[in-house]
Scaffold this motif. Structure first.
Motif, PDB file in Angstrom:
ATOM      1  N   ALA A   1       0.692  -1.380  -0.081  1.00  0.00           N
ATOM      2  CA  ALA A   1       0.005  -0.120   0.047  1.00  0.00           C
ATOM      3  C   ALA A   1       0.937   1.503  -0.033  1.00  0.00           C
ATOM      4  CB  ALA A   1      -0.871   0.003   1.229  1.00  0.00           C
ATOM      5  N   ASN A   2       1.932   1.391   0.542  1.00  0.00           N
ATOM      6  CA  ASN A   2       2.761   2.495   0.855  1.00  0.00           C
ATOM      7  C   ASN A   2       3.271   2.802  -0.790  1.00  0.00           C
ATOM      8  OD1 ASN A   2       4.541  -0.248   0.915  1.00  0.00           O
ATOM      9  ND2 ASN A   2       6.106   1.453   0.409  1.00  0.00           N
ATOM     10  N   LYS A   3       3.423   1.728  -1.400  1.00  0.00           N
ATOM     11  CA  LYS A   3       3.874   2.140  -2.773  1.00  0.00           C
ATOM     12  C   LYS A   3       2.610   2.364  -3.932  1.00  0.00           C
ATOM     13  CE  LYS A   3       7.289   2.246  -5.644  1.00  0.00           C
ATOM     14  NZ  LYS A   3       8.014   3.483  -5.711  1.00  0.00           N
ATOM     15  N   GLY A   4       1.603   1.404  -3.562  1.00  0.00           N
ATOM     16  CA  GLY A   4       0.455   1.648  -4.440  1.00  0.00           C
ATOM     17  C   GLY A   4       0.721   0.893  -5.774  1.00  0.00           C
TER      18      GLY A   4
ATOM     19  N   GLY B   1      10.248   2.066  -0.404  1.00  0.00           N
ATOM     20  CA  GLY B   1       8.870   1.152  -0.410  1.00  0.00           C
ATOM     21  C   GLY B   1       9.080  -0.179  -0.602  1.00  0.00           C
TER      22      GLY B   1
ATOM     23  N   GLN C   1       0.386   1.010   6.212  1.00  0.00           N
ATOM     24  CA  GLN C   1      -0.960   1.296   5.383  1.00  0.00           C
ATOM     25  C   GLN C   1      -1.356   0.095   4.728  1.00  0.00           C
ATOM     26  OE1 GLN C   1       1.683   3.394   3.731  1.00  0.00           O
ATOM     27  NE2 GLN C   1       2.421   4.473   5.524  1.00  0.00           N
TER      28      GLN C   1
ATOM     29  N   TYR D   1      -4.682  -0.748   1.949  1.00  0.00           N
ATOM     30  CA  TYR D   1      -6.078  -0.371   1.614  1.00  0.00           C
ATOM     31  C   TYR D   1      -6.595  -1.320   0.343  1.00  0.00           C
ATOM     32  CZ  TYR D   1      -3.501   2.242  -2.673  1.00  0.00           C
ATOM     33  OH  TYR D   1      -2.879   2.462  -3.669  1.00  0.00           O
TER      34      TYR D   1
END
Lengths: 561, 1116
Positions: B477-480, B514, B580, B582
């Motif tokens: 998530a930090n990276k997406g 990341g 994080q 998501y």
């Protein structure tokens, strides 16, 4: 077919034809029953039809919100889409002596001022199209708002907001390009492709007129309700007008308009500097007009781009030594590496509080973590090198960040970014007075620069210099420090015409005199063992004006010089 | 596996032609022992006996003139006796022997006194039983079995069986419509299995055209068709991949090998528009659909309507060709069960090679002009003693380390009787990616039913469903971000100096802190993308009188795409914990409905034949989109949306709808299958156009002349068929957004006012309220020819497609002073002209059969005008200055011609100044050519205004395919070679440039770099430099980077073995074939090393895959 009886065929054929007619008829009847003409009229469900939109006050507010949004995009950007994004504001300093773009010399921000600016520069193009995007939205708004059935004063206020927003864009256009097309109504594509440039003076006049008109109908800052935070006030428009006058060297007018803001008394200098730029105190009356962000739904992705690597950021913003060295010591004395108050082990010690609020440096703490950027710290992700996605100067950015923030760096940070602060108003007021040749009194200094220096958290001793020439240097340094990374430095360099001095030669980062690696790794060496960052070769007379983007002159050669 | 010819052949033969072809058993000659007659008991001369028999029976006696001399009289028994008996008596007394071949009785003399031999005349007649099957072992009912040179024969029954009595040594001829007839000389065998091979050039071949089928010889339009045969046993994941290179004028470009997303872009006769999407209209059994959801095993035929006349019946959406996919139907036969299956593996056709960590460090020092990596560091990387701190992580190799096992299975049930026929198939495909956690699976079901409800009422029902699911790993998530954009692109980007995973299990945090592809791949992140498609379409045909058919068609398709992407939290090491997480989830429901009514009347009279069709169709589609977002999940064990944290949750959604209704009519006429004429009108109305331009009429007509049916050529021995054809028509295109003309304020322009988000909307797109249909006028001239009894055929077509009123969003042609985006406006015109050739040859010599077929197309794509955006550039080109220019092809590259690189400062000084491109050139920088100036001649400086030019296009100019097949006894082998040329490609960003945005460097870039110590004029790569995401003067478009992307590839190769029938009988199978197949085996190209020529990317890509499989086709 031998032996075929043609007559018989004809008879058969006729009866078949009759039948066919019957069938076709019934087919068409069937068809028309089922014909779904009304299905062929479809309208989008996820957009507002312009024909029916401009009716209610609530819709007008929706359009007003969209107009404030302009071309701001939430999330990370490499090229500014709008003047009022983090990229549009903070990154513009990459083109100055304040900051270096970690992406390197080839960064198109860096190229704005290093002597290699070309018309295909995508940063120039980003600001250009962002400006005209806001202009078009404002034009559309102004063309339609009168249709809305709501009290006239509300219409007048919204119109003033539209004119304010449009004028700010022409302010930027006039300052960075000079002669540009002046568009005051919505265009067709054909019209857009055939516009002519107007002289800079016409643009300036337009901004002047429009802002004056807007000031009349905009509410005062003090009367903005809590639900109206982010909307324009008289003071915001006045501050932009002040900027225009300063740049146009109409210092008396500038002084007058700034005086008006001061006299309103709606705004004051906040006690604390650092929290002005974080959600903690972003709604201070010092912040006259800010780009608005909220967590999640309208995030500010600057943390992703500027956090140090240890905090999973991309460390794109690298404050230059040139700026760092401007910050004096906390007793008001000028900075010097030789001064015993300077500690190599803690470069922030004994410094102007704003240094500590703006920078991170080797062995300082950020988000509760040690920030280790020493060139010898090979195992640190933030090691100072030319290769890591980490600092290129030995400094990082702290300003704008709430260090307790722990969400997603791209999507969860909601800190605003100021566009106009009262501190700028005060410093500009003094500058206007100074440049107008008016006598400098201690009262004037106390009313302006000393307010800024004297805010509780900074508490620097007051300036007492009244000699215009000496004061000019002090004022310019104060302005640079106070407004660092707020996007005004390049404009200041342009209007002061100092690019030839401050944007040429070698640029250095932090000093690391004890470093083992420094002597072999830093590309150039410096007696003070400062890390070599870059060299610039600003071309005065050429680079103080941006070229009209190549993609624009390709389409409309009339825009070429 | 039913082949197309069999199906249509069946149809034709069973329904219309049975009586003509049935040389039925009634007409057979009775055996001589069953032919009885009475002869008087007297002395006969042999001659008299023969004459008597000839007069009373059908037999004729054939003998040499002098045979009967010196033969004594014969005394025959009295009474009724068989011819056999009579001949036995004659033989015994006259030392003659007889041999019957059909109705002829050959008489020979014998000197032998061993009379017993002479009487065996009847034994020469043997009963042959056998079976006629197609190449796939499917029985062919109704095939004709004829004794050559006679009228004697029979036809096969429903199961393809026949039995016939023939004399030894006679020749049997087996024939069936659409198949090459076969001759077998009767030897000792009594049981035969005759395999008929399809005859591509057969005059009876039937092709699928709009709203029906047509004999190929009567087709005037340009229609290419491939049958199931051409796609069988190809281990393709998506049907569109299977048609690559198979048909002239049909270009398929596959830009990705991503499992589940690897369908190709199909372009028919070039790229018709630079605006509206130039996609062909794809109809599956007459209903618009997606080619890639179909199980290739279910496909009976794919027919591409290329010219105006054949496509015009689909008017509004046919400008870029129409692809008709016909699925298999049931047959009138007993239940037949067949199974096709394979298993194999995938591997990338090409993979870029990145340098080792120590090499990266050395190169980075050069590029950055720094000493960022000390000699000591570099040595440590080289030693690899301390991989935790000085690693050599090959991220891309790590990522692409899976085998990519692929398996496919299809089970088919097929059968029926006169009234009811069924086809039921179930298919399963599973493809593992070459990346862990990456796979694609698809289940297909199809049921096609034909029911004769009454004498004049027929119901065709097609029911299908598919469930697909794509699974992919995601970054954290930090990276997406997702598979291509994060995992693959960063595996390309991250240099080997970064740690993947340490010996203690901790992960490297990578250059961006990341994590790296190594950690992401081991995170709990995932993507699921299930798609469910179901459809029902029913067609009721009513034939009130012969020749007249009314049809009503109703179709309903539903398509549900769902996606769930969970990006997890992850601990990289004790210091870096990304907490994080998501979840993004969406669903898009698409409901498509259609109602169609057709009436068709066909009649033949004297030598004329007419066919008249009218129809009405209505189509409507509604999309409903919904998505939800939550973040901050309590742990990676709870990944449903309801478990997300309360903050920042979001939902979004919208509906969209379009509708189109059409009236059309078509008249076909031919005289004696010699003069052919066809005309079509279609009147379309679409919801995508405003009231005043909603409807448009699309006409077409075509004429054909079959010279081979003219008297002067009819008896030609070499010419089998020759047809000249020409067509003209206007077609439309409406592949644009659903609401292109309505001026709106764009929603979602939200902004925080008062400290919280407020709803916002803004004027965002300029729209033309009067837009109308984009139309394409196509002219087509060609011939079809066939020689050597249809064994050799050759066709050629010239076409000219002019597209006008192009529905284009001229973003790059409109000044940004407009301030908003631009919607579609009718602006511009384009032309595609070209040639299409195809040929085929098929021959069999005894047990050896072989065939060669190929196609070749030339496509010239050219922009005629841009309309808006026709800006005359100072350099004389007219266009938008970036990507579209009048007189040049679309999808072009525009930039500088280069002439190597600068060698040294003197070189720079003596070269025309290129400071407006490269402000401070240094040795190793690309040297751009000064090709023009204000006076139209080189002006001594290189600048963007005058010195940029056309560098190539991504549209291939030449496309070709070559199919070679051969069969010997039980072995078969086929080779399919396909290629394109006259096409350019480009790699950029992380994929094409070294040290792009702190990226990696490839082996060829290091090896081929400009080295100041031994300067080379034409290095493979210019000087190394650190490149930002905005590029450098060396990375602007130039022919240094735009590269020839032509290729020739072995697209497919198959080697098969069919088990002999003896073994099959023992194991109870009707047919069993085992094969090895390879797809994308080998490519020849001069493209960038390590990259497939179809890949144009900045790094977010998925390699094109080669697939090797072992498969089996079985029928029970």
């Amino acid at each position: 077919m031998p032996g075929f009886n043609l007559n018989k065929f004809k008879v058969k054929m006729t009866s078949v034809m009759k039948n066919i007619n019957k069938y076709i008829l019934s087919l068409f009847i069937l068809g028309s029953i089922l014909a779904c003409d009304e299905e062929l009229n479809q309208f989008p469900t996820d957009a507002f039809a312009s024909g029916t939109f401009w009716t209610s006050e609530s819709n007008a507010l929706i359009a007003l919100t969209g107009m404030y949004r302009g071309n701001i995009e939430f999330g990370t950007q490499v090229v500014p889409s709008d003047w009022w994004t983090y990229c549009g504001i903070v990154f513009l300093e990459f083109a100055t002596d304040n900051s270096y773009d970690r992406r390197g010399d080839n960064s198109t921000y860096n190229r704005l001022t290093d002597g290699t600016l070309l018309p295909n520069n995508n940063v120039v193009n980003g600001y250009w199209s962002g400006s005209y995007r806001r202009v078009a939205i404002a034009n559309d708004f102004l063309e339609n708002i009168d249709f809305v059935n709501m009290p006239q004063e509300k219409i007048d206020r919204m119109k003033a907001e539209a004119r304010f927003i449009r004028a700010t864009q022409y302010f930027y256009l006039s300052q960075f390009w000079g002669d540009v097309p002046l568009i005051t109504n919505t265009l067709t594509p054909d019209e857009a492709n055939n516009v002519q440039k107007s002289d800079k003076s016409a643009i300036v006049d337009f901004v002047d007129t429009e802002l004056k008109a807007a000031i009349v109908d905009l509410p005062r800052f003090s009367s903005l309700g809590g639900a109206e935070i982010g909307r324009a006030s008289k003071q915001a428009a006045m501050a932009f007008l002040g900027r225009l006058y300063l740049a146009e060297k109409r210092f008396d007018e500038a002084s007058a308009i700034y005086k008006q803001i001061i006299d309103f008394g709606d705004n004051e200098i906040a006690a604390d500097y650092g929290s002005l730029f974080t959600p903690q105190n972003e709604n201070s009356t010092e912040n006259i007009f800010s780009a608005q962000f909220v967590s999640g739904l309208a995030p500010n992705a600057l943390p992703q781009h500027a956090f140090p690597a240890a905090s999973s950021g991309w460390h794109i913003v690298n404050p230059l030594g040139s700026l760092a060295e401007e910050y004096g010591f906390d007793d008001g004395s000028d900075f010097s590496y030789d001064d015993p108050k300077f500690l190599q082990s803690d470069m922030g010690a004994n410094r102007d509080q704003r240094f500590r609020d703006t920078f991170i440096w080797n062995e300082s703490s950020f988000q509760g973590r040690r920030y280790v950027c020493h060139p010898d710290s090979t195992q640190s992700v933030d090691q100072l090198t030319y290769s890591k996605q980490a600092t290129r100067t030995g400094f990082g950015l702290r300003k704008f960040f709430d260090e307790s923030f722990s969400g997603n760096l791209r999507t969860d940070y909601g800190g605003n970014i100021p566009i106009i602060r009262y501190a700028e108003v005060l410093l500009s007021y003094l500058e206007a007075e100074l440049e107008a040749g008016n006598a400098i009194t201690q009262e004037l200094l106390d009313q302006s620069i000393n307010q800024v220096r004297g805010r509780a958290s900074v508490s620097l001793p007051p300036i007492t210099e009244t000699d215009p020439s000496s004061l000019r240097d002090l004022l310019r340094r104060e302005r640079r420090i106070e407004l660092a990374f707020e996007g005004t430095r390049l404009w200041d360099i342009f209007r002061w015409n100092i690019g030839g001095e401050v944007l040429t030669g070698d640029f250095w980062g932090a000093p690391f005199p004890e470093s083992e690696r420094y002597p072999t790794t830093s590309i150039k060496l410096d007696p003070k063992s400062r890390w070599y960052v870059t060299s610039k070769n600003f071309r005065p007379g050429q680079d103080h004006k941006w070229p009209i983007p190549e993609s624009e002159t390709n389409i409309n050669p009339k825009l070429a010089d | 596996m039913v082949s197309k010819n069999l199906l249509y052949g069946c149809l034709l033969q069973c329904l219309f032609l049975t009586t003509l072809l049935a040389n039925d058993s009634k007409a057979q000659i009775k055996p001589i022992d069953e032919t009885f007659l009475r002869m008087t008991n007297k002395e006969w001369s042999v001659q008299e006996v023969f004459q008597n028999l000839e007069s009373k029976t059908d037999y004729v006696f054939i003998f040499p003139d002098n045979l009967l001399t010196d033969r004594g009289p014969v005394t025959l028994k009295a009474g009724k006796q068989s011819v056999n008996d009579i001949l036995v008596q004659v033989a015994q007394s006259s030392r003659l022997k007889f041999r019957q071949v059909n109705n002829s009785i050959y008489v020979g003399g014998s000197q032998s006194t061993n009379q017993s031999q002479e009487v065996t005349i009847a034994l020469d007649f043997i009963e042959i039983t056998g079976k006629v099957v197609d190449q796939n072992g499917q029985p062919i009912p109704g095939a004709t079995v004829l004794v050559e040179g006679t009228n004697t024969g029979t036809a096969t029954d429903l199961d393809g069986n026949f039995s016939i009595e023939v004399a030894q040594g006679s020749v049997l001829q087996f024939s069936f419509i659409g198949y090459q007839s076969q001759r077998i000389t009767v030897g000792n065998q009594t049981s035969l299995t005759i395999t008929l091979t399809e005859d591509q050039s057969s005059l009876e071949e039937v092709v699928v055209v709009g709203y029906g089928t047509q004999k190929k010889v009567n087709v005037i339009g340009s229609v290419s068709q491939i049958s199931s045969e051409a796609i069988e046993n190809r281990p393709v994941q998506q049907l569109s991949q299977a048609i690559t290179g198979q048909m002239p004028g049909v270009t398929v470009i596959q830009r990705s090998g991503r499992p589940g997303e690897s369908g190709g872009n199909i372009r028919v006769r070039g790229v018709g528009s630079f605006g509206a999407t130039p996609n062909a209209l794809i109809l599956i059994d007459g209903i618009p659909g997606n080619m890639n959801d179909i199980n290739p095993d279910d496909v009976q035929s794919i027919s591409v309507l290329k010219d105006a006349s054949s496509a015009a019946i689909y008017g509004a959406r046919a400008a870029n060709g129409v692809i008709l996919v016909t699925t298999k139907s049931g047959k009138k036969s007993e239940l037949s069960v067949s199974y096709n299956g394979y298993v194999g593996f995938n591997q990338p056709t090409q993979l870029p090679q990145f340098v080792n960590s120590w090499e990266y460090a050395e190169m980075y020092n050069i590029a950055s002009g720094s000493n960022s990596y000390t000699a000591e560091d570099i040595q440590k990387y080289r030693d690899q003693n301390d991989p935790d701190n000085y690693p050599n992580t090959k991220f891309l190799d790590y990522l692409f380390s899976e085998q990519g096992i692929q398996t496919g299975h299809t089970l088919t049930l097929n059968g029926g009787d006169e009234k009811n026929k069924y086809f039921l198939s179930g298919g399963f495909l599973n493809q593992d990616g070459i990346i862990a956690k990456n796979k694609y699976s698809r289940y297909n079901m199809r049921l096609n039913l034909e029911n004769q409800l009454g004498e004049r009422l027929k119901l065709t029902t097609r029911l299908f469903g598919s469930i697909e699911e794509r699974n992919e790993p995601q970054a954290t998530a930090n990276k997406g971000g997702e598979l291509e954009g994060q995992l693959i692109q960063n595996a390309i980007r991250y240099p080997a100096v970064y740690l993947g995973q340490a010996s203690n299990g901790d992960f490297g945090i990578g250059p961006e802190s990341g994590g790296t592809p190594v950690s992401w791949l081991q995170s709990a992140s995932y993507l699921e993308n299930p798609r469910t498609r179901t459809g029902l379409n029913m067609k009721l045909d009513w034939t009130p009188v012969d020749g007249l058919v009314f049809s009503a068609i109703g179709g309903y398709n539903s398509f549900l795409i769902e996606q769930r992407s969970y990006l997890a939290s992850q601990r990289l090491n004790d210091n870096v914990i990304h907490d994080q997480s998501y979840l993004n989830q969406f669903s898009n429901k698409e409901i498509f409905k259609t109602a169609q009514f057709l009436g068709e009347y066909s009649k033949s009279f004297s030598k004329n034949s007419i066919d008249f069709l009218v129809g009405y169709t209505f189509e409507n589609q509604i999309n409903t989109y919904f998505n939800g977002y939550r973040q901050d999940f309590p742990s990676n064990d709870y990944t449903v949306i309801g478990m997300g944290g309360a903050d920042n949750q979001r939902v979004d959604g919208f509906d969209a709808e379009w509708a189109i209704q059409s009236l059309f009519t078509r008249l076909k006429f031919n005289h004696d299958e010699k003069y052919l004429f066809e005309t079509t009108f279609r009147y379309d109305g679409s919801s995508r156009f405003p009231e005043n331009n909603k409807y448009a009429l699309f006409p077409s007509m075509a004429v054909g002349w079959r010279l081979s049916n003219e008297d002067f050529l009819k008896n030609s021995s070499w010419l089998y068929d020759l047809k000249l054809k020409a067509s003209w028509g206007v077609l439309g295109n409406q592949n644009i957004g659903n609401y292109p003309y309505q001026t709106v304020l764009e929603s979602g322009r939200n902004y925080p006012i008062g400290g919280s988000i407020s709803t916002g909307a803004a004027y965002s797109v300029y729209r033309d309220p009067n837009i109308k249909w984009e139309s394409t006028e196509t002219t087509d001239i060609g011939f079809e020819s066939s020689f050597l009894q249809g064994k050799l055929n050759f066709n050629a077509t010239y076409f000219n497609r002019n597209t006008t009123d192009i529905l284009y969003q001229p973003t790059a042609s409109v000044s940004s002073v407009l301030g908003v985006g631009i919607g579609e406006v009718n602006t511009g015109a384009a032309k595609n002209t070209g040639w299409e050739f195809d040929f085929g040859f098929r021959e069999s010599v005894n047990d050896f059969q072989y065939s060669v077929s190929g196609n070749f197309s030339i496509i010239n794509n050219e922009i005629i005008t841009l309309g808006l955006g026709n800006v005359e550039q100072p350099n004389g080109l007219v266009g938008n200055g970036s990507s579209l220019f009048v007189g040049f092809p679309m999808e072009m590259y525009y930039g500088y011609n280069s002439d190597g690189v600068f060698l040294n400062q003197e070189d720079i000084n003596s070269w025309p100044s290129q400071s407006s491109v490269t402000p401070n050139p240094v040795p190793g920088d690309i040297r751009y050519q000064d090709i023009s100036g204000p006076e139209g001649v080189p002006d001594g400086k290189v600048d963007p205004t005058y010195d940029r030019t056309f560098l190539g296009s991504r549209i291939p100019k030449y496309t070709y395919g070559l199919n070679l097949g051969s069969k010997y006894k039980n072995f078969d082998i086929s080779l399919f070679i396909q290629g394109v040329s006259g096409v350019s490609g480009l790699l950029n960003g992380y994929a094409g440039l070294a040290f792009f945005n702190l990226g990696n460097i490839q082996q060829w870039q290091m090896d081929g770099r400009f080295d100041p110590d031994s300067p080379e004029r034409y290095p493979a790569y210019p000087r190394l430099e650190v490149i930002t995401n905005s590029g450098t003067p060396n990375t602007v478009a130039s022919d240094f980077w735009v590269t020839n992307a032509s290729y020739v590839r072995i697209k497919n190769m198959q080697l098969g073995y069919t088990l002999p029938s003896g073994i099959l009988d023992k194991i109870g199978l009707q047919n069993l074939r085992i094969y090895l197949s390879g797809e994308n085996i080998l490519s020849l190209t001069s493209y960038f090393e390590g990259w497939d020529p179809e890949i144009n990317t900045g790094g977010a890509y998925y390699p094109i895959l080669a697939t090797y499989t072992l498969g089996v086709n079985a029928r029970f």
